[in-house]
Design an enzyme around this catalytic site. Sequence first.
Site, PDB file in Angstrom:
ATOM      1  N   ARG A 181       0.801  -1.230   0.000  1.00 34.94           N
ATOM      2  CA  ARG A 181       0.000   0.000   0.000  1.00 34.94           C
ATOM      3  C   ARG A 181       0.832   1.277   0.000  1.00 34.94           C
ATOM      4  NH1 ARG A 181      -2.701  -4.114   1.655  1.00 34.94           N
ATOM      5  NH2 ARG A 181      -0.678  -4.604   2.545  1.00 34.94           N
ATOM      6  N   THR A 182       1.793   1.373   0.909  1.00 28.14           N
ATOM      7  CA  THR A 182       2.517   2.646   1.045  1.00 28.14           C
ATOM      8  C   THR A 182       3.303   2.936  -0.228  1.00 28.14           C
ATOM      9  OG1 THR A 182       2.705   2.102   3.380  1.00 28.14           O
ATOM     10  CG2 THR A 182       3.977   3.989   2.604  1.00 28.14           C
TER      11      THR A 182
END
Length: 331
Positions: free
Chosen positions: A79-80
């Site tokens: 995600r990041t």
Amino acid sequence: MLLEKIKPLFDFETLPKPVYIGNGLTHQDIISVSQFDTARLDYIFARAHEMREMVERVGAVDLLKGRVLACLFYEPSTRTSASFIAAMERLGGAVIPITQGVQFSSVSKGETLADTIRTLEQYADVIVLRHPEIGSAQVAADYANVPVINAGDGAGEHPTQALLDLFTIKEELGRLDGLKIAMVGDLRYGRTVHSLTRLLLQYKVSLRFVSPEILRLPLTLMNEVIDARLDVRETHDVADVIENADVLYVTRVQKERFTDLAQYEEVKDQYEITPELMAKAKSKMIVMHPLPRVGEIHYAVDADPRAAYFRQVKNGMYIRMALLAAVLGKA
Ligand code: CP
């Protein structure tokens, strides 16, 4: 000549206050949530709203055309890393992605963090760093002449996650003050819990911490909560908090932080949010998780409209778009 007799160039008392572009974030490192007071949070949230509208309307713009982001990840991420890349691309910028295996970079030849940072800043206007050691983002920022954004430093902080978490709570429930927020799971090593808790100290919230004994919130952070005079309780049992919680913030037990894997095995399956448990919760509560999950939330919960974790994921892109624009002076 006596110094007192030199006429000052400016009368600093009467000069207008500087108007900051990006609410003071331009060219700033983003290392800790302690950099965000409520005014700055409101600013980032307003910009994130604009980013969402823009993405829904046209998909992408040229706001950061000609700017380059270096994404340097010494730990795994989906995600990041992906949301920073998507954020930069939707704003028209370019990305150097060292995210899918730092082993293919010169780090595997023994290059230090300092030299890697001093190299990447020759190419990039901003560096996003994830690293297993607490304090590594600050070390990188000390060496870099371009802004460094902390994408997680070991069990330390994950400030951009906390911003998107807080944004999600506000978007979903319309307010922060007055909410009862329960954090469940690995509160000792979970850096997203640490950063979110620190942000929440600025609001009138009640906090409930649910964890196995060995994964309780670190004492230093608990002392900060107590000093902030918030209503706070600890328990080992989700059943103690489920009926009254407005937010259930569930986390994974961070296997990679354990030195004794037998201890991990003892606590790894302690909590599971199930449809049966959800039946006891308020109709307007939300379940959040920074993800990835490894069994803490049953897949059957995904269909429940109160399951907010994938909406939370999407908010991450808008928040990171807002941050990149602010840090690069394009507010
Ligand atoms: N929430 C979060 O940090 O996810 P990743 O580890 O996939 O980046």
